[in-house]
Scaffold this active site. Structure first.
Site, PDB file in Angstrom:
ATOM      1  N   LYS B 112       9.281  -4.635  -0.007  1.00  0.00           N
ATOM      2  CA  LYS B 112       8.987  -4.559  -1.436  1.00  0.00           C
ATOM      3  C   LYS B 112       9.244  -3.154  -1.967  1.00  0.00           C
ATOM      4  O   LYS B 112       9.671  -2.986  -3.108  1.00  0.00           O
ATOM      5  CB  LYS B 112       7.544  -4.990  -1.689  1.00  0.00           C
ATOM      6  CG  LYS B 112       7.290  -6.421  -1.218  1.00  0.00           C
ATOM      7  CD  LYS B 112       5.832  -6.813  -1.287  1.00  0.00           C
ATOM      8  CE  LYS B 112       5.589  -8.151  -0.624  1.00  0.00           C
ATOM      9  NZ  LYS B 112       5.487  -8.060   0.866  1.00  0.00           N
ATOM     10  N   ASP B 157      -5.005   6.713   4.148  1.00  0.00           N
ATOM     11  CA  ASP B 157      -5.736   5.521   3.717  1.00  0.00           C
ATOM     12  C   ASP B 157      -5.550   5.409   2.202  1.00  0.00           C
ATOM     13  O   ASP B 157      -5.935   6.310   1.452  1.00  0.00           O
ATOM     14  CB  ASP B 157      -7.214   5.697   4.077  1.00  0.00           C
ATOM     15  CG  ASP B 157      -8.013   4.431   3.790  1.00  0.00           C
ATOM     16  OD1 ASP B 157      -7.646   3.679   2.870  1.00  0.00           O
ATOM     17  OD2 ASP B 157      -9.018   4.215   4.497  1.00  0.00           O
ATOM     18  N   CYS B 230      -0.407 -12.484   1.017  1.00  0.00           N
ATOM     19  CA  CYS B 230       0.206 -13.698   1.527  1.00  0.00           C
ATOM     20  C   CYS B 230      -0.886 -14.561   2.168  1.00  0.00           C
ATOM     21  O   CYS B 230      -0.714 -15.090   3.254  1.00  0.00           O
ATOM     22  CB  CYS B 230       1.342 -13.399   2.493  1.00  0.00           C
ATOM     23  SG  CYS B 230       0.918 -12.298   3.846  1.00  0.00           S
TER      24      CYS B 230
END
Lengths: 177, 302
Positions: B112, B157, B230
């Site tokens: 992506k 993070d 997903c």
């Protein structure tokens, strides 16, 4: 320069953990051996005929001794990052060596030192094989092209010496097609 | 309860849902428009004798025969990138322009990210973050193979993403393609059915909420944040949206995608969510013969 690592000589040196923007010219250089933007643009132009305007939007950075990155944009230097644009050139050695990625990305602007291979020769090149070939031009690092979808497309970089084209395709990019 | 029994009732056709989840998916490649055009990529596939079937909703996606995605000439030139069909949805929903400042909060391995770079025509700053150092090298190598030069990569993070290297400037857009239980990839990894546990799903929601919150914080007022996963789990989808709507100044906005889909759900196992989560899209495998996916678009309002 504050913050620069010290090799004991009193002169600032390259720090392999961060990106440092290359100086515009020799007079602005503080780290010995670091290439200048002026020299990098001259290299692309003198060796491959690439117009310096192709890189107008790009800044050049060193991370790892002699490893040059091209980033399309501006950012404060030094930059503590894991990647900045793409690696384009290995300097700090007698013959500067373009990367395969640079050849594929900027090679279409090259006008010289490009060797065009037939499909079988390109296949051997991509597999990492060295091959004997006739070439009338300069020795050294050449852009390698072959025909795909009707046009000559840059595929990578080869080292031409003694009648032989040596494939310098990195292991991760080699394919047996 | 098996994973498929859990979600079947959410769909319009549980039988078709189960049947689709059992079918393997063909490899799909996206044409990398930074290096070529869709027409030339198609010509190259013809030239090397690889059958290709264009996705009718996206001009640059081709379904290929098995085992052809990575071993061919156009791939070696960086013209193609293996990317599942639904995985190409969120970058198109984000729809960045050349010159924008964009953050991809969970970037590796870069499908992506590189699609965002192509939509930006490699112009403007694209920051790609991944928390896992082992996934940085694949991200970098995919970006380089595809000729991306406007990407800056950070290993941190995403919940505490620092704008310091980027002059503190906020983003125009952010993509949070969050780490998730990956149930929607069942057609590629059938093991997810047996490995599924409610604990795992519950365990990942804290990270999802934290990253989405940080994405809203670092995006300018009027900018957009796309949240995608997903997975089918409402705990990882609508519940995460409901949380951030209450925590940070943002709203869900309506959008269109050229794929059959279902709206986000507002009720799940006794919990109810903000009614605007219906603006999110659920894509089930049987609806378009793809993997499963979830996608929402938020506008930052303060």
């Amino acid at each position: 320069m504050p913050g620069d690592p010290d090799d004991g000589s009193g002169e600032p040196t390259n720090d392999g953990d961060r990106f440092d923007r290359v100086p515009a010219t020799e007079t602005e250089r503080t780290v010995p051996g670091r290439p200048t933007r002026e020299a990098v643009l001259a290299f692309w132009h003198d060796r491959y005929g690439i117009d310096p305007e192709v890189f107008t939007a790009h800044t050049f950075w060193e991370r790892g001794a002699g490893k040059l990155w091209a980033f399309r944009g501006e950012i404060a230097s030094p930059a503590e990052l894991q990647g900045l644009g793409m690696t384009v050139l290995r300097t700090r050695q007698r013959h500067w060596k373009p990367t395969l990625e640079a050849a594929q990305r900027f090679g279409r602007h090259a006008t010289r030192n490009c060797i065009h291979l037939s499909r079988p020769a390109a296949r051997a090149f991509l597999a990492g094989e060295d091959q004997e070939l006739d070439w009338e031009g300069d020795w050294g690092y050449l852009f390698v092209t072959h025909s795909l979808a009707g046009e000559a497309e840059p595929l990578g970089v080869g080292l031409y010496v003694h009648g032989e084209l040596r494939s310098v395709v990195p292991k991760g990019r080699r394919r047996e097609l | 309860m098996s994973m498929l029994e859990r979600y079947g009732p959410l769909t319009d056709d549980p039988g078709a849902f189960r049947a689709a989840c059992a079918r393997p998916l063909p490899p799909v490649v996206r044409v990398n428009t930074l290096k070529t055009t869709v027409d030339r990529a198609r010509q190259a596939l013809d030239e090397v004798g690889i059958a290709h079937d264009r996705a009718d909703w996206h001009p640059g996606l081709f379904r290929l025969p098995a085992d052809q995605a990575g071993g061919n000439w156009p791939y070696s030139h960086g013209w193609l990138h293996g990317q599942e069909e639904v995985s190409a949805v969120p970058a198109r929903v984000l729809d960045p322009d050349p010159g924008d400042r964009v953050w991809d909060a969970c970037a590796a391995p870069g499908s992506k990210t590189t699609q965002l770079a192509a939509l930006m025509d490699d112009a403007g700053v694209l920051v790609g973050t991944d928390a896992n150092i082992g996934r940085i090298a694949p991200l970098r190598s995919n970006a380089e193979r595809l000729g991306v030069t406007n990407l800056a990569i950070t290993n941190e993070d995403a919940r505490s993403h620092s704008l310091n290297p980027f002059d503190g400037a906020g983003y125009d857009h952010a993509l949070v393609d969050a780490p998730c239980s990956c149930e929607g990839t069942v057609r590629k990894n059938p093991d997810v059915i047996d490995e599924w546990t409610l604990e795992r799903t519950r365990g990942v929601t804290g990270v999802q909420k934290g990253i989405l919150k940080r994405a809203v914080e670092t995006t300018r007022e009027g900018g957009t944040v796309v949240y995608s996963t997903c997975t089918f789990a409402p705990e990882e989808n609508e519940a995460v949206l409901d949380f951030v709507l209450g925590e940070r100044p943002c709203r869900l906005v309506a959008f269109d995608i050229p794929l059959t889909h279902s709206p986000g759900i507002t009720e799940w196992q006794g919990d109810s969510f903000d009614p605007t989560v219906r603006r999110a899209k659920r894509i089930y495998p049987h609806q378009n013969d793809t993997g499963g996916f979830f996608c929402a678009k938020l506008e930052v309002t303060g």
